[in-house]
Enzyme design. Structure first.
Site, PDB file in Angstrom:
ATOM      1  N   ASP A 269       0.803  -1.227   0.000  1.00 47.38           N
ATOM      2  CA  ASP A 269       0.000   0.000   0.000  1.00 47.38           C
ATOM      3  C   ASP A 269       0.831   1.269   0.000  1.00 47.38           C
ATOM      4  OD1 ASP A 269      -2.031  -1.826   0.292  1.00 47.38           O
ATOM      5  OD2 ASP A 269      -2.210  -1.511   2.449  1.00 47.38           O
TER       6      ASP A 269
ATOM      7  N   GLU B 288     -12.113  -1.679  -3.428  1.00 44.57           N
ATOM      8  CA  GLU B 288     -11.444  -0.944  -2.355  1.00 44.57           C
ATOM      9  C   GLU B 288     -10.414   0.011  -2.933  1.00 44.57           C
ATOM     10  OE1 GLU B 288      -9.708  -3.913   0.153  1.00 44.57           O
ATOM     11  OE2 GLU B 288      -8.320  -4.632  -1.353  1.00 44.57           O
TER      12      GLU B 288
ATOM     13  N   GLY C  55     -10.468  -8.212   7.122  1.00 42.22           N
ATOM     14  CA  GLY C  55     -11.808  -8.754   7.079  1.00 42.22           C
ATOM     15  C   GLY C  55     -12.789  -8.147   8.064  1.00 42.22           C
TER      16      GLY C  55
END
Length: 330
Positions: free
Chosen positions: A49, A218, A125
Site C-alpha cells: 500500500d 477498495e 476482514g
C-alpha cells in the site's frame, strides 16, 4: 520503449504501489498481454500500500502499510532505502481497532505548507475500522504528529473506514474517499482548517459499489483532469500471492461525489469500471493504486505479486497517458 519505473507490494488487504517514468510513449494496450510491465526499482521495494510524494528538495518520500507506517526514500525514483516509520510510538487509540497496532494504507500529500497523512487502522476482514490523520513539517520518518480519528465504523457497519485518499478540488474544497467491500466506496467532505470532517456537510456519499456478486472493491483514488473527476479503484482479490486477481479500474464524473461512469456508461455504483491495469505475465494482481503528479507526468503507483518470486508483493510505477479522455498506463 524505454522505461524507468517502480514496483511496490501490499499486505493486510490494502493497497500497494507501482511507479514509472517513460522516455517513449507506448502503444495503448489491447489485451492483458499488452499492459505495460512495471519499471526498474531497486533496494528496499517489498512493501504494501505505498503512497509517494516528491518533497521540495527533490527527495521522494514513500510510506506504506505496517510497522507504524514504513518510510522509504529515493533520490531518483528508482533506488529506495528504508528510513524508519512515520510513528515511533503507536497512538493510544490504535489498539481499539487493531490488536497488533498495525496501521494500513497511508495517503500522503502536501497542503498549506505542511505534509498531511491519512491512514487506516483495522484488521483483515473486519469493519471495525478507523481513519486517522497526522501532519509533519518535513514529511520525514518519526516527525509525524497524530490528530486522532477522522471517521470510524463498527462491526455492524455496512462499509469500512479504510484506504483513505485526500482530493483537493480547484475551488478549495477537500474530499476524502475511502472504503472497501460491503456497500462499497464512500466519500466525506473535509474541513481544511482541521483535517477532519466538515461540519457543514456530514453526508457520507456513496461513489462505487458492487451490488451483485462479489463485494470486492477498495482503495479509491480521485484526481481531476481535463474537466472530469476520475475515480480509480482496486477490484477483486488482494493479498493472495499468485492467486490474487486484483485489478485497477476507473470511472469518471463531472462532480467529485459522482455519479462515476465507465467507458461504456455503466455506473460504478452498479458494478461498473473500465480496466486500467490487470494481471499479465509475472505481474499478478496489480492494485492498491495511487496517482502522483511528477515532473514528467502523472504516475500510477501500485503493488503487484511477482509470479517469479513466490508471489512476493512488490512496488510498481507507470506513467499515465490521458489522450482520448481516459487514463492509459504505459
Amino acid at each position: 520503449m524505454i522505461h524507468a519505473m517502480f514496483a511496490y507490494a501490499r499486505a493486510g488487504g490494502r493497497r500497494i504501489a507501482v511507479l514509472a517514468a517513460a522516455a517513449t510513449l507506448a502503444l495503448l494496450p489491447t489485451s492483458a498481454s499488452a499492459y505495460p510491465n512495471p519499471g526498474l526499482v531497486t533496494g528496499d521495494i517489498v512493501v504494501h500500500d505505498p503512497t509517494m510524494i516528491r518533497a521540495s528538495d527533490g527527495t521522494y518520500l514513500l510510506y506504506s502499510t505496517h510497522g507504524g507506517l514504513e518510510a522509504r526514500t529515493s533520490t531518483d525514483r528508482i533506488a529506495f532505502s528504508r528510513s524508519g516509520n512515520a510513528f515511533n510510538t503507536p497512538p493510544s487509540w490504535w489498539k481499539n481497532y487493531s490488536s497488533s497496532n498495525d496501521p494500513w494504507a497511508p495517503d500522503i500529500s502536501y497542503q498549506g505548507g505542511k505534509y498531511l497523512m491519512y491512514y487506516a487502522v483495522s484488521s483483515f476482514g473486519s469493519s471495525n475500522s478507523a481513519i486517522g490523520f497526522a501532519t509533519s513539517s518535513s514529511g520525514k520518518a518519526g516527525t509525524w504528529t497524530d490528530y486522532g480519528i477522522v471517521h470510524s465504523t463498527t462491526g455492524s457497519s455496512n462499509y469500512n473506514a479504510i484506504d483513505p485518499n485526500l482530493f483537493v478540488d480547484g475551488d478549495g474544497k477537500w474530499w476524502l474517499s475511502f472504503g472497501s467491500w460491503w456497500s462499497g466506496l464512500k466519500m466525506l467532505r473535509i474541513d481544511p482548517s482541521s483535517g477532519k470532517q466538515y461540519a457543514g456537510d456530514k453526508t457520507v456519499y456513496s461513489i462505487a459499489s458492487r451490488p451483485t456478486g462479489t463485494k470486492a472493491v477498495e482503495g479509491p483514488t480521485v484526481v481531476k483532469r481535463n474537466g472530469y473527476y476520475y475515480l480509480f479503484a482496486s477490484y477483486d482479490t488482494c493479498c493472495a500471492g499468485t492467486s490474487s486477481t486484483y485489478k485497477i479500474k476507473v470511472g469518471r464524473a463531472t462532480s467529485p461525489t459522482g455519479p462515476y461512469l465507465d467507458k461504456n456508461g455503466v455506473n460504478l455504483m452498479n458494478n461498473g469500471g473500465s480496466v486500467v491495469l490487470e494481471s499479465h505475465g509475472r505481474y499478478i494482481g496489480p492494485g492498491g493504486q495511487s496517482v502522483m503528479s511528477d515532473v514528467d507526468g502523472d504516475l500510477l503507483v501500485y503493488h503487484y505479486y511477482d509470479g517469479q518470486d513466490n508471489g512476493t508483493p512488490k512496488l510498481g510505477v507507470n506513467l499515465l497517458n490521458w489522450s482520448g479522455g481516459w487514463p492509459t498506463a504505459y
